[in-house]
Design an enzyme around this catalytic site. Sequence first.
Site, PDB file in Angstrom:
ATOM      1  CG  PHE A   1      14.248  -0.999   7.396  1.00 36.05           C
ATOM      2  CD1 PHE A   1      15.556  -0.560   7.417  1.00 36.05           C
ATOM      3  CD2 PHE A   1      13.818  -1.790   8.452  1.00 36.05           C
ATOM      4  CE1 PHE A   1      16.413  -0.896   8.457  1.00 36.05           C
ATOM      5  CE2 PHE A   1      14.662  -2.134   9.502  1.00 36.05           C
ATOM      6  CZ  PHE A   1      15.962  -1.683   9.498  1.00 36.05           C
TER       7      PHE A   1
ATOM      8  CG  ASP B   1      14.222   0.969  12.418  1.00 34.57           C
ATOM      9  OD1 ASP B   1      13.015   1.104  12.141  1.00 34.57           O
ATOM     10  OD2 ASP B   1      14.631   0.412  13.462  1.00 34.57           O
TER      11      ASP B   1
ATOM     12  CE1 TYR C   1      -4.971  -7.817  10.073  1.00 32.85           C
ATOM     13  CE2 TYR C   1      -6.446  -6.224  11.081  1.00 32.85           C
ATOM     14  CZ  TYR C   1      -5.309  -6.508  10.377  1.00 32.85           C
ATOM     15  OH  TYR C   1      -4.478  -5.477   9.991  1.00 32.85           O
TER      16      TYR C   1
ATOM     17  CE1 TYR D   1      -9.556  -6.344   5.376  1.00 32.13           C
ATOM     18  CE2 TYR D   1      -9.195  -7.837   7.227  1.00 32.13           C
ATOM     19  CZ  TYR D   1      -9.769  -7.564   5.995  1.00 32.13           C
ATOM     20  OH  TYR D   1     -10.572  -8.495   5.389  1.00 32.13           O
TER      21      TYR D   1
ATOM     22  CE1 TYR E   1      -4.204  -1.167  -0.387  1.00 35.39           C
ATOM     23  CE2 TYR E   1      -3.757  -2.592   1.486  1.00 35.39           C
ATOM     24  CZ  TYR E   1      -4.562  -2.225   0.428  1.00 35.39           C
ATOM     25  OH  TYR E   1      -5.711  -2.924   0.166  1.00 35.39           O
TER      26      TYR E   1
END
Length: 393
Positions: free
Chosen positions: A74, A111, A234, A224, A53
């Site tokens: 990264f 990072d 989830y 999500y 995304y």
Amino acid sequence: MIVKPKIRGFICTTSHPDGCDANVKAQIDYVRSRPVIANGTKKALIIGASMGYGLASRISAAFSCGAATVGVIFDKPGSESRTGSAGWYNTAAFEKYAHAEGIYAKTINGDAFSNEIKEETIALIKKDLGQVDLVVYSVAAPRRTTPDGTSYSSVLKTTGESYTNKTIDMKNMKINEVTIEPATDEEIFNTVKVMGGEDWYEWISCMKEAGVLADNALTVAYSYIGPKLTHPMYFDGSIGRAKAHLAETAKKISSEIDGVNAYISVNKALITQSSSAIPIVPLYISILYKVMKEKGVHEGCIEQMQRLFEDKIYVGGIKTDESGMIRMDDLEMQPDIQKSVSDIWEKISDENLMECADIAGYQKEFEEIFGFGIDGFDYDAETDPEIAIESLK
Ligand code: NAD
């Protein structure tokens, strides 16, 4: 070097530079086939810009809105004997195509959770762009080391009860039962540390303090929700706790940081490096793909992000649901789609797997993330793994 896929579980340890280039090109071509977004972002920072995304957001920002972009990634470059990461090759291709059209694009590799990378990014924005009007936060990471040196690892577990349901073993093409154990309080805490909103808040407050956010800057992070079937692991699971924290952080940013509007965009379930690691979800995704393709409403990352910019964000006021979230999962969650998915879920077995789910589509898309399985490509040809990202030369 001749590069072949080496798949271990849900990771591919090699990636194909030319295949990744072709993927990025195809996403740019898609965006180019859409109307230009004239009142879109002009200067954007994308954190987690190399895959999934985040990459798609950067492509839409650059090629649909014409925005100058800074991307934080990264990733690892290739060497004579090893391929680089897919995100490295994606970013090299993205910059190459952007620069060819005179679109500003620079990348910081390191990072995103560290203070050093925040400082480096802010310095680059100050020097080259002055300010940005959009910050996309699209980091999906298994662990985070905070500036005090403590490392936290996220887990994909339930909270409360254990949960048993079907999952797919993609290697052996079998439907298995899997039981997901509940996370401990410490594991939940750590998952929130990694995938919650703390780092997003850090970024926005450091940027505000440094004066690199335009007035009324917009920031978006991705989440999500999904159907009940995946909720135990989830939405109600350890990752869901982190996403709840992310949603709280959006409110906190908007209320505490002057002149910044923060939103959560709830995106569609899609095959990415991160989602393929979640038990149960890959089987759900392959059924969902089958149903959505049959109904002609399937979208990948680029279609989702282009529609986010075109229809939800840059439309003279941001379109949200009643809770203030942008719903890019609107098509996935349509009742007829979910009814078809749950009917198939009930009856799917080893015997009818291929006709009930888009397994071929899932596998093809999984390989494509790493630049493999692209039609018309000669994977027996030599390729150069040492591709440079222009701004990091
Ligand atoms: P992805 O694995 O495709 O991309 C994650 C990106 O984060 C990569 O570019 C990676 O290099 C970068 N990253 C990881 N650790 C980093 C670090 N320490 N510093 C800098 N960059 C780092 O994942 P994705 O699926 O695109 O996920 C992005 C966001 O979208 C996540 O918040 C995820 O929860 C959310 N989301 C994903 C889905 C899905 O189905 N894939 C659905 C809805 C929301």
